[in-house]
Design a protein around this motif. Structure first.
Motif, mmCIF file in Angstrom:
data_model
loop_
_atom_site.group_PDB
_atom_site.id
_atom_site.type_symbol
_atom_site.label_atom_id
_atom_site.label_comp_id
_atom_site.label_asym_id
_atom_site.label_seq_id
_atom_site.Cartn_x
_atom_site.Cartn_y
_atom_site.Cartn_z
ATOM 1 N N UNK A 1 0.999 -1.422 -0.187
ATOM 2 C CA UNK A 1 -0.073 0.053 -0.276
ATOM 3 C C UNK A 1 0.879 1.207 -0.183
ATOM 4 N N UNK A 2 2.118 1.164 0.620
ATOM 5 C CA UNK A 2 2.837 2.073 0.607
ATOM 6 C C UNK A 2 3.316 2.805 -0.701
ATOM 7 N N UNK A 3 3.871 1.554 -1.272
ATOM 8 C CA UNK A 3 4.459 1.852 -2.856
ATOM 9 C C UNK A 3 3.283 2.270 -3.709
ATOM 10 N N UNK A 4 1.965 1.927 -3.402
ATOM 11 C CA UNK A 4 0.952 2.302 -4.257
ATOM 12 C C UNK A 4 0.832 3.982 -4.024
ATOM 13 N N UNK A 5 0.605 4.336 -2.874
ATOM 14 C CA UNK A 5 0.495 5.757 -2.410
ATOM 15 C C UNK A 5 1.604 6.658 -2.930
ATOM 16 N N UNK A 6 3.018 6.085 -2.909
ATOM 17 C CA UNK A 6 3.888 7.035 -3.433
ATOM 18 C C UNK A 6 3.602 7.226 -4.881
ATOM 19 N N UNK A 7 3.189 6.105 -5.581
ATOM 20 C CA UNK A 7 2.875 6.422 -7.025
ATOM 21 C C UNK A 7 1.899 7.358 -7.247
ATOM 22 N N UNK A 8 0.796 7.219 -6.407
ATOM 23 C CA UNK A 8 -0.489 8.072 -6.505
ATOM 24 C C UNK A 8 -0.026 9.362 -6.385
ATOM 25 N N UNK A 9 0.915 9.792 -5.295
ATOM 26 C CA UNK A 9 1.146 10.923 -5.162
ATOM 27 C C UNK A 9 1.760 12.124 -6.176
ATOM 28 N N UNK A 10 2.165 11.097 -7.246
ATOM 29 C CA UNK A 10 2.965 11.737 -8.441
ATOM 30 C C UNK A 10 1.835 12.666 -9.402
ATOM 31 N N UNK A 11 0.613 12.129 -9.079
ATOM 32 C CA UNK A 11 -0.195 12.850 -9.969
ATOM 33 C C UNK A 11 -1.021 14.044 -9.342
ATOM 34 N N UNK A 12 -0.448 14.487 -8.296
ATOM 35 C CA UNK A 12 -1.009 15.608 -7.395
ATOM 36 C C UNK A 12 -0.204 16.512 -7.160
ATOM 37 N N UNK A 13 -0.357 17.849 -7.750
ATOM 38 C CA UNK A 13 0.276 18.837 -7.309
ATOM 39 C C UNK A 13 -0.119 19.666 -6.095
ATOM 40 N N UNK A 14 -1.555 19.812 -6.106
ATOM 41 C CA UNK A 14 -2.210 20.384 -4.889
ATOM 42 C C UNK A 14 -2.482 19.450 -3.740
#
Length: 198
Positions: A115-128
């Motif tokens: 889940x941690x690795x998935x979260x790290x990848x998801x954060x790349x999509x967000x600037x705000x």
């Protein structure tokens, strides 16, 4: 009651009706390949297609879109189209791209992510930050959606720390989100998030 009239490939057919069959299900996979001609013929008779992807090690049933002009009695939909939420769709993109990278690096055949690795990848999509924190606050919902449709499979749970939960990214995602679909979804997502880092 005798089962003499039951088809010798009935077990494979029923397994396919439950969802994709994977190469790791060795008994089913061997029988699937052995009976693929007969299974394809039978499925074709009821308006379905058998899709076997030996390279990625999975097989599934596909129901083609109905052609209204071809029959006076259109077939009802066997498989419901699952509408994924925005969060689950975004997760599909992240997982599909992770699988592509995994394949390019040649690290094996099965991709596992925490889940941690998935979260790290998801954060790349967000600037705000507010959008990012809202999504990451409850990652269970989109993960559960993808577990339900067979894109993810839980392989390890950690009661003390959810971030260490581990999932296998099933290769059927490549059929459900092909390259064309991937680009189409990414274009639509640009309307909702800004992946460009300043």
């Amino acid at each position: 009651m005798a089962n003499n009239n039951i088809s010798p490939y009935a077990h494979v057919f029923l397994k396919l009706m439950q969802g994709p069959v994977y190469e790791e299900d060795k008994g089913y996979w061997k029988d699937l390949l052995g009976w693929q001609t007969e299974l394809s013929k039978y499925l074709h008779q009821v308006g379905l297609q058998l899709i076997i992807n030996e390279a990625d090690g999975f097989a599934r049933i596909l129901q083609p879109e109905a052609d209204d002009s071809s029959s006076d009695k259109p077939l009802p939909r066997l498989m419901r189209k699952t509408r994924l939420t925005y969060e689950a769709t975004l997760l599909c993109i992240v997982l599909r791209e992770a699988l592509d990278e995994f394949d390019v690096n040649g690290n094996g055949t099965r991709l596992f992510m925490t889940q941690k690795e998935i979260k790290e990848r998801l954060t790349l999509f967000f600037k705000e930050r507010n959008n990012k924190s809202k999504l990451l606050k409850d990652l269970n919902k989109p993960i559960n959606s993808l577990l339900n449709v067979g894109i993810l499979k839980t392989t390890r749970e950690d009661a003390a720390n959810k971030e260490l939960h581990q999932y296998e990214v099933k290769r059927v995602i490549k059929a459900l989100v092909n390259n064309e679909k991937l680009e189409e979804i990414k274009s639509k997502l640009k309307l909702h998030v800004n992946p460009v880092q300043q």
